[in-house]
Motif scaffolding. Structure first.
Motif, PDB file in Angstrom:
ATOM      1  N   VAL A  92     -11.717 117.927  23.828  1.00 56.54           N
ATOM      2  CA  VAL A  92     -13.259 118.675  23.545  1.00 56.54           C
ATOM      3  C   VAL A  92     -13.706 119.207  24.619  1.00 56.54           C
ATOM      4  O   VAL A  92     -13.731 118.522  25.874  1.00 56.54           O
ATOM      5  CB  VAL A  92     -14.099 117.699  22.846  1.00 56.54           C
ATOM      6  N   HIS A 112     -23.700 118.200  18.352  1.00 60.67           N
ATOM      7  CA  HIS A 112     -22.378 118.608  17.675  1.00 60.67           C
ATOM      8  C   HIS A 112     -21.320 117.944  18.149  1.00 60.67           C
ATOM      9  O   HIS A 112     -20.338 117.112  17.515  1.00 60.67           O
ATOM     10  CB  HIS A 112     -21.892 120.280  17.837  1.00 60.67           C
ATOM     11  N   THR A 113     -21.220 117.932  19.665  1.00 56.51           N
ATOM     12  CA  THR A 113     -20.231 116.933  20.171  1.00 56.51           C
ATOM     13  C   THR A 113     -20.260 115.503  19.723  1.00 56.51           C
ATOM     14  O   THR A 113     -19.289 114.761  19.522  1.00 56.51           O
ATOM     15  CB  THR A 113     -20.062 117.133  21.784  1.00 56.51           C
ATOM     16  N   TYR A 116     -18.770 114.657  16.521  1.00 55.37           N
ATOM     17  CA  TYR A 116     -17.500 114.842  16.438  1.00 55.37           C
ATOM     18  C   TYR A 116     -16.675 113.483  17.008  1.00 55.37           C
ATOM     19  O   TYR A 116     -15.940 112.912  16.468  1.00 55.37           O
ATOM     20  CB  TYR A 116     -16.943 115.952  17.302  1.00 55.37           C
ATOM     21  N   LYS A 180     -10.241 121.903  21.671  1.00 55.93           N
ATOM     22  CA  LYS A 180     -11.367 122.511  20.802  1.00 55.93           C
ATOM     23  C   LYS A 180     -12.723 122.893  21.735  1.00 55.93           C
ATOM     24  O   LYS A 180     -13.045 121.753  22.407  1.00 55.93           O
ATOM     25  CB  LYS A 180     -11.951 121.314  19.943  1.00 55.93           C
ATOM     26  N   VAL A 182     -16.340 124.071  22.377  1.00 56.24           N
ATOM     27  CA  VAL A 182     -17.435 124.164  21.389  1.00 56.24           C
ATOM     28  C   VAL A 182     -18.396 124.661  22.389  1.00 56.24           C
ATOM     29  O   VAL A 182     -18.734 124.437  23.509  1.00 56.24           O
ATOM     30  CB  VAL A 182     -17.846 122.481  21.425  1.00 56.24           C
ATOM     31  N   THR A 194     -24.071 126.923  16.831  1.00 56.32           N
ATOM     32  CA  THR A 194     -22.811 126.180  17.798  1.00 56.32           C
ATOM     33  C   THR A 194     -21.555 126.382  16.954  1.00 56.32           C
ATOM     34  O   THR A 194     -21.630 126.106  15.689  1.00 56.32           O
ATOM     35  CB  THR A 194     -23.446 124.708  17.652  1.00 56.32           C
ATOM     36  N   THR A 195     -20.470 126.747  17.641  1.00 51.43           N
ATOM     37  CA  THR A 195     -19.274 127.388  17.035  1.00 51.43           C
ATOM     38  C   THR A 195     -18.056 126.776  17.708  1.00 51.43           C
ATOM     39  O   THR A 195     -18.241 126.015  18.802  1.00 51.43           O
ATOM     40  CB  THR A 195     -19.014 128.772  17.103  1.00 51.43           C
ATOM     41  N   GLU A 196     -17.108 126.490  17.123  1.00 52.64           N
ATOM     42  CA  GLU A 196     -15.674 125.948  17.667  1.00 52.64           C
ATOM     43  C   GLU A 196     -14.451 126.852  17.828  1.00 52.64           C
ATOM     44  O   GLU A 196     -14.450 127.871  16.754  1.00 52.64           O
ATOM     45  CB  GLU A 196     -15.404 124.738  16.765  1.00 52.64           C
ATOM     46  N   GLU A 198     -10.444 126.854  18.376  1.00 51.20           N
ATOM     47  CA  GLU A 198      -9.112 126.139  18.283  1.00 51.20           C
ATOM     48  C   GLU A 198      -8.279 126.592  19.076  1.00 51.20           C
ATOM     49  O   GLU A 198      -7.687 127.855  18.904  1.00 51.20           O
ATOM     50  CB  GLU A 198      -8.647 125.887  16.981  1.00 51.20           C
TER      51      GLU A 198
END
Length: 292
Positions: A92, A112-113, A116, A180, A182, A194-196, A198
């Motif tokens: 991450v 968010h982190t 996860y 990932k 973030v 807040t988006t990811e 990959e």
């Protein structure tokens, strides 16, 4: 006995008036000092809002360019139909910054982190920016593998991004398959999300069903994969920088408005207190004149 009580009453009355006037003057002085300090704060926040407004324009211009390259990378992964392998271990990468005074930008990333990491407690974490680092390491200090700061003090440059990507990819001491990203995606001048993103290894890209339609030689596939990661990381940095500047402008605008409301309320309180002091003085003068 009556004469003594009358003399005592006359001598005590002026003392009480003096005490009341002293208390009123002290209160007015405190209000006046607070007015001066809040006025100075209002000037500072207004100046910071103007500076942030200028930076938002530049950040949005750089963000539009980075989005073009980022969307190309996303389209390539989507058209190649690259899927995450079962049991793949993820690294991450949290894209934050070193500066504050920008609303809940960093808190959103950290929240968010942490959510996860609560599901994947063994996942390694790399953090860009000291603000998110200080919030994440309270609970997941053992997951932190990399920490970068002094990045993106102005508009993030691709050279800085490439250096970070090289450090992460070249280090073989940390085991991970996917990456990932973030970050905070710029939605509007007053909103972010807040988006990811990959990022997949070369082995998963080769096994994708739609990859055969691309004529890519195996010897350059690794370089292509590194470029895709650096490109996505730069996209996340520039998007986050634009969202941060917009949030900072909004925060300074709200702070200036709040300071103005407090100044207005304290000014009204100061004027009422001053009128009370003047009224009391006039009453004492008129009462003394009537007694004479």
């Amino acid at each position: 006995m009556f004469a003594r009580s009358a003399i005592a009453t006359r001598s005590a009355a002026p003392a009480l008036n003096v005490i009341g006037q002293t208390r009123n003057m002290a209160t007015l002085k405190e209000i006046q000092n607070r007015l001066k300090s809040i006025t100075n704060i209002s000037k500072i926040t207004a100046s910071m809002k103007m500076i942030a407004s200028t930076k938002v324009t530049r950040a949005q211009r750089a963000m539009k360019i980075a989005r073009i390259y980022g969307n190309v990378s996303s389209d390539f992964i989507e058209q190649a139909e690259v899927k995450k392998a079962d049991g793949a271990k993820e690294l991450v990468v949290v894209v934050s910054s070193d500066k504050g005074l920008c609303s809940g930008i960093h808190s959103s990333l950290s929240r968010h982190t942490r959510k996860y990491l609560a599901d994947y407690p063994e996942a390694p974490v790399a953090i860009i920016g000291d603000k998110a680092k200080s919030q994440i390491q309270r609970l997941f200090a053992q997951n932190m593998t990399y920490s970068f700061n002094q990045i993106g003090s102005t508009i993030p440059a691709f050279d800085e991004t490439s250096a970070i990507a090289s450090v992460i990819i070249s280090d073989k001491s940390i085991e991970f398959d996917n990456i990932k990203l973030v970050y905070n995606k710029f939605a509007s001048a007053i909103a972010f999300e807040t988006t990811e993103i990959e990022c997949f290894p070369a082995s998963q890209i080769v096994e994708a069903p739609g990859f055969k339609s691309y004529e890519v030689q195996e010897e350059i596939l690794e370089n292509l994969n590194e470029f895709l990661f650096a490109n996505n990381l730069h996209w996340a940095l520039v998007e986050g920088h634009a969202a941060e500047m917009a949030a900072k402008r909004t925060a300074m605008e709200n702070a200036t408005k709040n300071a103005g409301d407090i100044i207005q309320r304290l000014t009204l309180q100061y004027n009422r207190g001053r009128q009370t002091v003047i009224t009391n003085e006039l009453i004492e003068i008129i009462t003394g004149a009537s007694a004479l």
